[in-house]
Design an enzyme around this catalytic site. Structure first.
Site, short mmCIF file in Angstrom:
data_model
loop_
_atom_site.label_atom_id
_atom_site.label_comp_id
_atom_site.label_asym_id
_atom_site.label_seq_id
_atom_site.Cartn_x
_atom_site.Cartn_y
_atom_site.Cartn_z
N SER A 192 0.83 -1.21 0.00
CA SER A 192 0.00 0.00 0.00
C SER A 192 0.86 1.26 0.00
O SER A 192 0.38 2.34 -0.32
CB SER A 192 -0.93 0.01 1.21
N ALA A 225 -1.47 0.76 10.67
CA ALA A 225 -0.83 -0.56 10.70
C ALA A 225 -1.01 -1.32 9.37
O ALA A 225 -2.07 -1.23 8.75
CB ALA A 225 -1.43 -1.39 11.85
N PRO A 226 0.05 -2.00 8.93
CA PRO A 226 1.37 -2.18 9.58
C PRO A 226 2.37 -1.05 9.32
O PRO A 226 3.49 -1.10 9.80
CB PRO A 226 1.87 -3.49 8.96
N GLY A 227 1.98 -0.06 8.48
CA GLY A 227 2.86 1.09 8.33
C GLY A 227 3.27 1.44 6.92
O GLY A 227 4.26 2.14 6.72
N GLY A 228 2.55 0.96 5.90
CA GLY A 228 2.93 1.24 4.52
C GLY A 228 2.97 2.73 4.20
O GLY A 228 3.90 3.21 3.55
N ASP A 264 -8.61 4.91 18.08
CA ASP A 264 -9.51 4.85 16.92
C ASP A 264 -9.24 6.06 16.02
O ASP A 264 -9.36 7.21 16.46
CB ASP A 264 -10.96 4.85 17.40
N ASP A 280 -5.70 5.55 4.92
CA ASP A 280 -6.06 4.47 3.99
C ASP A 280 -6.96 3.46 4.71
O ASP A 280 -6.83 2.26 4.54
CB ASP A 280 -4.79 3.79 3.47
N LYS A 309 -12.80 3.94 -0.41
CA LYS A 309 -13.08 2.60 -0.93
C LYS A 309 -14.46 2.61 -1.57
O LYS A 309 -15.45 3.00 -0.95
CB LYS A 309 -13.04 1.57 0.20
#
Length: 359
Positions: A192, A225-228, A264, A280, A309
């Site tokens: 990502s 997460a995970p940090g792209g 959150d 994202d 999305k």
């Protein structure tokens, strides 16, 4: 040759295969908003859409009034002549004849194919024709220097099917097929990461990167997460609030530039104004827009990049509704901002939105 073939009578726009109905719907709506008429023609999965104008109308003015930068689902936008069906014994003569009848001159020629498996299989044909085609165009003085930065495009959709279009500097993609292919960095936590990198190329002029994507800036990555996406921010030397209840990449955390908060992303508030917000999160587009709207109305960031999305059907109406909502909210709060939305190459079932608040 008929008179109707002496000038461009349609727009030809490339898109991701499968998104032809969405691009067609967008073109119909935006052309109607300009007080113009016409209709879209496409085949599902073809990777391009033709927008045909009423008989007797040329496409040049519409192409100027409907810039590529203002289209969401188009990768490339051309003024175009009607498609040609060719004899496999002589593909070049009809092409040269149509160019000469159009009166076009240009300083470069690009042969392209749709971004499909069938299209990729035509690359060898385009390569084989390149030298004789260029030679004939030069001989007929259609291909020449100082032709106003105009480019001739040949879109091959089959071995005997090609459509000629013209693009103009400042209102086109400078990438073949309108596609920006990026190499995945092995140290990034997820693929990502390419979406944010492409967004920066698309929305931030390269000469402004040091100013707007500079070392020491502050950013937040919601749903990190995970940090792209956080990885891209850290590569620019930014300090990042990574907001996600999930685990972050350990190597990325070792950079010392990331503060991971198990909160959150929809409710977290920054302690002070940040330079960038990126997001994202996989959720309903309306919910993501409402969250970003709160950030922008309260001026919690200077710029934002976020993905929406999309549903499987009626993608364009969903995008239009989200953008309209955001525009109205900012206008009501007297926040002047530039909003741009594009379906990027590394996007899939989403579009990427960029907002920059005017100081």
């Amino acid at each position: 040759m008929e008179k109707t073939m002496t000038y461009p009578v349609e727009l030809l726009c490339y898109c991701r295969p499968g998104f032809e109905p969405d691009l067609a719907a967008e073109l119909v709506d935006k052309v109607a908003s300009l007080g113009r008429a016409g209709h879209a023609d496409y085949a599902q999965g073809a990777g391009f859409v033709r927008f045909l104008l009423p008989e007797g109308e040329a496409a040049n003015g519409l192409h100027r009034d409907l810039p590529l930068s203002g289209l969401v689902f188009a990768r490339q936008s051309l003024v175009a002549l009607p498609p040609l069906t060719l004899s496999r014994d002589d593909r070049l003569t009809p092409i040269i004849d149509q160019v000469m009848a159009s009166g076009w001159s240009f300083d470069s020629v690009w042969q392209e194919t749709p971004d499909t498996n069938d299209g990729k299989a035509l690359a060898g044909l385009a390569k084989a024709l390149e030298r004789p085609l260029t030679s004939l165009l030069k001989k007929r003085k259609a291909l020449r220097r100082k032709a106003g930065s105009r480019r001739l495009h040949l879109l091959w959709s089959a071995g005997d099917r090609v459509q000629l279009g013209m693009s103009f500097a400042g209102n086109r993609s400078e990438l073949p097929g309108g596609i920006r292919r990026l190499r995945f960095p092995k140290s990034a936590p997820s693929r990502s990461t390419l979406k944010l990198e492409e967004a920066w190329h698309e929305f931030v002029p390269r000469e402004e990167w040091d100013e707007r994507l500079g070392e020491g800036m502050q950013a937040a990555d919601l749903g990190a997460a995970p940090g792209g996406w956080t990885w891209q921010l850290v590569q620019r030397g930014m300090h990042v609030y990574a907001i996600d209840n999930g685990p972050m990449d350990k190597v990325l955390m070792a950079s010392g530039l990331v503060e991971h908060l198990h909160e959150d992303g929809f409710t977290w508030e920054p302690p002070y104004r940040l330079d960038w917000l990126v997001c994202d999160i996989v959720d309903k587009p309306s919910r993501v827009v409402a969250m970003v709207e709160r950030w922008l109305v309260r001026r919690w960031c200077r710029e934002a990049v976020f993905n929406l999305k999309l549903p499987m059907k009626r993608r364009w109406p969903e995008v239009e509704a989200c953008l309209r909502r955001l525009e109205k909210a900012l206008e009501a709060s007297r926040v002047e901002a530039e909003i741009t939305c594009r379906h990027l190459y590394h996007d899939r079932e989403e579009v990427t939105v960029h907002v920059r608040i005017k100081m």
